[in-house]
Design a protein around this motif. Structure first.
Motif, PDB file in Angstrom:
ATOM      1  N   GLU A 256     -26.637   1.633 -34.935  1.00 23.75           N
ATOM      2  CA  GLU A 256     -26.856   2.196 -36.276  1.00 23.75           C
ATOM      3  C   GLU A 256     -25.674   3.031 -36.730  1.00 23.75           C
ATOM      4  N   ASP A 257     -25.154   3.852 -35.821  1.00 31.11           N
ATOM      5  CA  ASP A 257     -24.002   4.691 -36.152  1.00 31.11           C
ATOM      6  C   ASP A 257     -22.760   4.154 -35.437  1.00 31.11           C
ATOM      7  N   GLU A 258     -21.930   3.488 -36.202  1.00 25.80           N
ATOM      8  CA  GLU A 258     -20.760   2.822 -35.627  1.00 25.80           C
ATOM      9  C   GLU A 258     -19.803   3.817 -34.951  1.00 25.80           C
ATOM     10  N   THR A 259     -19.789   5.072 -35.436  1.00 24.23           N
ATOM     11  CA  THR A 259     -18.851   6.037 -34.869  1.00 24.23           C
ATOM     12  C   THR A 259     -19.273   6.495 -33.471  1.00 24.23           C
ATOM     13  N   LYS A 260     -20.519   6.186 -33.103  1.00 33.20           N
ATOM     14  CA  LYS A 260     -20.999   6.621 -31.794  1.00 33.20           C
ATOM     15  C   LYS A 260     -20.946   5.511 -30.749  1.00 33.20           C
ATOM     16  N   VAL A 261     -20.343   4.375 -31.106  1.00 36.15           N
ATOM     17  CA  VAL A 261     -20.251   3.268 -30.155  1.00 36.15           C
ATOM     18  C   VAL A 261     -19.269   3.624 -29.048  1.00 36.15           C
ATOM     19  N   ASN A 262     -19.700   3.393 -27.817  1.00 36.58           N
ATOM     20  CA  ASN A 262     -18.887   3.714 -26.652  1.00 36.58           C
ATOM     21  C   ASN A 262     -17.704   2.766 -26.514  1.00 36.58           C
ATOM     22  N   LYS A 263     -16.516   3.355 -26.293  1.00 34.87           N
ATOM     23  CA  LYS A 263     -15.310   2.536 -26.186  1.00 34.87           C
ATOM     24  C   LYS A 263     -15.350   1.595 -24.988  1.00 34.87           C
ATOM     25  N   LYS A 264     -15.912   2.098 -23.897  1.00 34.80           N
ATOM     26  CA  LYS A 264     -15.975   1.256 -22.692  1.00 34.80           C
ATOM     27  C   LYS A 264     -16.864   0.041 -22.912  1.00 34.80           C
ATOM     28  N   GLN A 265     -17.900   0.232 -23.722  1.00 36.89           N
ATOM     29  CA  GLN A 265     -18.778  -0.899 -24.033  1.00 36.89           C
ATOM     30  C   GLN A 265     -18.001  -1.963 -24.813  1.00 36.89           C
ATOM     31  N   ILE A 266     -17.190  -1.521 -25.761  1.00 33.41           N
ATOM     32  CA  ILE A 266     -16.369  -2.466 -26.535  1.00 33.41           C
ATOM     33  C   ILE A 266     -15.388  -3.185 -25.618  1.00 33.41           C
ATOM     34  N   GLU A 267     -14.740  -2.436 -24.739  1.00 34.66           N
ATOM     35  CA  GLU A 267     -13.774  -3.034 -23.809  1.00 34.66           C
ATOM     36  C   GLU A 267     -14.434  -4.083 -22.915  1.00 34.66           C
ATOM     37  N   LYS A 268     -15.639  -3.769 -22.460  1.00 39.39           N
ATOM     38  CA  LYS A 268     -16.351  -4.682 -21.577  1.00 39.39           C
ATOM     39  C   LYS A 268     -16.657  -6.008 -22.287  1.00 39.39           C
ATOM     40  N   ILE A 269     -17.164  -5.901 -23.501  1.00 41.10           N
ATOM     41  CA  ILE A 269     -17.483  -7.105 -24.279  1.00 41.10           C
ATOM     42  C   ILE A 269     -16.217  -7.919 -24.552  1.00 41.10           C
ATOM     43  N   ALA A 270     -15.137  -7.203 -24.896  1.00 40.52           N
ATOM     44  CA  ALA A 270     -13.871  -7.881 -25.204  1.00 40.52           C
ATOM     45  C   ALA A 270     -13.369  -8.657 -23.996  1.00 40.52           C
ATOM     46  N   LYS A 271     -13.455  -8.030 -22.847  1.00 40.01           N
ATOM     47  CA  LYS A 271     -12.970  -8.690 -21.625  1.00 40.01           C
ATOM     48  C   LYS A 271     -13.822  -9.909 -21.280  1.00 40.01           C
ATOM     49  N   GLU A 272     -15.145  -9.743 -21.401  1.00 40.36           N
ATOM     50  CA  GLU A 272     -16.047 -10.856 -21.089  1.00 40.36           C
ATOM     51  C   GLU A 272     -15.843 -12.036 -22.034  1.00 40.36           C
ATOM     52  N   LYS A 273     -15.724 -11.741 -23.322  1.00 43.26           N
ATOM     53  CA  LYS A 273     -15.653 -12.814 -24.308  1.00 43.26           C
ATOM     54  C   LYS A 273     -14.252 -13.411 -24.433  1.00 43.26           C
ATOM     55  N   PHE A 274     -13.237 -12.557 -24.423  1.00 48.46           N
ATOM     56  CA  PHE A 274     -11.900 -13.015 -24.787  1.00 48.46           C
ATOM     57  C   PHE A 274     -10.930 -13.134 -23.604  1.00 48.46           C
ATOM     58  N   GLY A 275     -11.243 -12.489 -22.487  1.00 42.92           N
ATOM     59  CA  GLY A 275     -10.404 -12.598 -21.295  1.00 42.92           C
ATOM     60  C   GLY A 275      -8.955 -12.222 -21.542  1.00 42.92           C
ATOM     61  N   ASN A 276      -8.052 -13.074 -21.088  1.00 44.58           N
ATOM     62  CA  ASN A 276      -6.623 -12.730 -21.205  1.00 44.58           C
ATOM     63  C   ASN A 276      -6.061 -13.027 -22.593  1.00 44.58           C
ATOM     64  N   LEU A 277      -6.937 -13.409 -23.529  1.00 44.23           N
ATOM     65  CA  LEU A 277      -6.509 -13.572 -24.925  1.00 44.23           C
ATOM     66  C   LEU A 277      -7.087 -12.471 -25.812  1.00 44.23           C
TER      67      LEU A 277
END
Length: 292
Positions: A256-277
């Motif tokens: 609901e509040d985008e400013t409270k999204v955890n950075k590590k959570q974003i990093e985790k999703i990015a790594k899982e979905k996008f890998g070395n790209l």
DNA sequence: GTCCAGGGAATCA
DNA sequence: TGATTCCATGGA
């Protein structure tokens, strides 16, 4: 240094607006005829794209150190297969397909490491027009003049050229609270505390990142931008700024509040979905969310 | 006048 | 480690 020209026909993944306005660089400006002119690595270049049906031709023209073909191939990353990269990213999900389609003409430039470090220190809590203005004033005051087509251009100042510039002078140029950071980082590099040649030779991205983080004004986001946008060319990093947090929350997290999204959570999703790209994915997403 | 921008550093729990 | 607050500046 002499005026040279180089042309390439039917270049894949090469749209001027996508390349120069996607947020990776600050010294390219659109001209009245739709071409772009910029200063990089001591060169002044104008890039023009002409299209005729399915045929296209990109013309590079300007004052160039060394052979313009080699300079262009290196800086514009012409020997990388972006078609393959885009195909891989598009298959991830519908969002990625859309963002890649939107920024299909993006290429990640091989920008000078020193210039990229300073430019992204200036970018902190700043907006792109103002960043461009500050960098232009820095160059005009401390860079070298190059004349091309009756106009004067200025190279980005080297660390040596900034050696005696005071914090107060930076403040006059409008750097704001970033003045001391620029001063300290320049000093650290001149003193050899951080050796840029060693960074270029080190293939361990974690080690290079940690070293960049010791520089004043370089935090996680700026370090990742340096790794991705300079000639260090590390595509596995994922710079997270307000726009990337926004788009990642919209698409995958839905907090609901985008400013409270955890950075590590974003990093985790990015790594899982996008890998070395991840870095490329980040750039398509950033450009898409910010422009569209 | 208020809000925001390709965040980082200092401070405190 | 994690969360808050302050930091100049200029345009919207």
């Amino acid at each position: 240094m002499k005026e040279q020209m180089y042309e390439v026909e039917n270049l894949d993944s090469f749209e001027l607006k996508d390349i120069f306005d996607c947020g990776q660089c600050f010294r390219w400006n659109e001209q009245d005829d739709g071409s772009y002119t910029g200063v990089f690595k001591g060169n002044v270049l104008n890039v023009k794209k002409q299209e005729n049906g399915k045929e296209s031709r990109v013309t590079f023209r300007g004052m160039c150190n060394g052979d313009i073909k080699e300079v262009v191939e290196d800086y514009f990353d012409l020997n990388r297969d972006y078609g393959k990269i885009k195909e891989t990213l598009s298959k991830i999900d519908d969002n990625m397909k859309k963002s890649v389609e939107y920024g299909k003409g993006i290429r990640i430039l091989n920008q000078d490491l020193w210039e990229t470090i300073i430019s992204f220190i200036i970018s902190a809590n700043n907006n792109i027009p103002r960043i461009k203005g500050i960098i232009e004033r820095l160059s005009k005051n401390y860079g070298k003049e190059i004349e091309y087509n009756g106009k004067k251009y200025y190279t980005f100042p080297t660390a040596e050229e900034l050696k005696d510039v005071s914090v107060e002078k930076y403040r006059e140029l409008g750097l704001g609270f970033r003045d001391i950071r620029l001063y300290e980082t320049t000093k650290m590099i001149l003193d050899g505390e951080v050796n840029l040649d060693e960074l270029r030779d080190n293939q361990n991205t974690i080690e290079v990142r940690d070293k960049l983080l010791t520089l004043s004004g370089v935090g996680p986001k700026v370090a990742d931008c340096i790794l991705l946008f300079s000639d260090l060319k590390r595509f596995e990093v994922f710079p997270i700024d307000v726009w990337v947090r926004r788009v990642m929350n919209d698409l995958y997290i839905k907090n609901e509040d985008e400013t409270k999204v955890n950075k590590k959570q974003i990093e985790k999703i990015a790594k899982e979905k996008f890998g070395n790209l991840a870095g490329l994915a980040q750039q398509y997403l950033f450009y898409w969310r910010r422009e569209a």
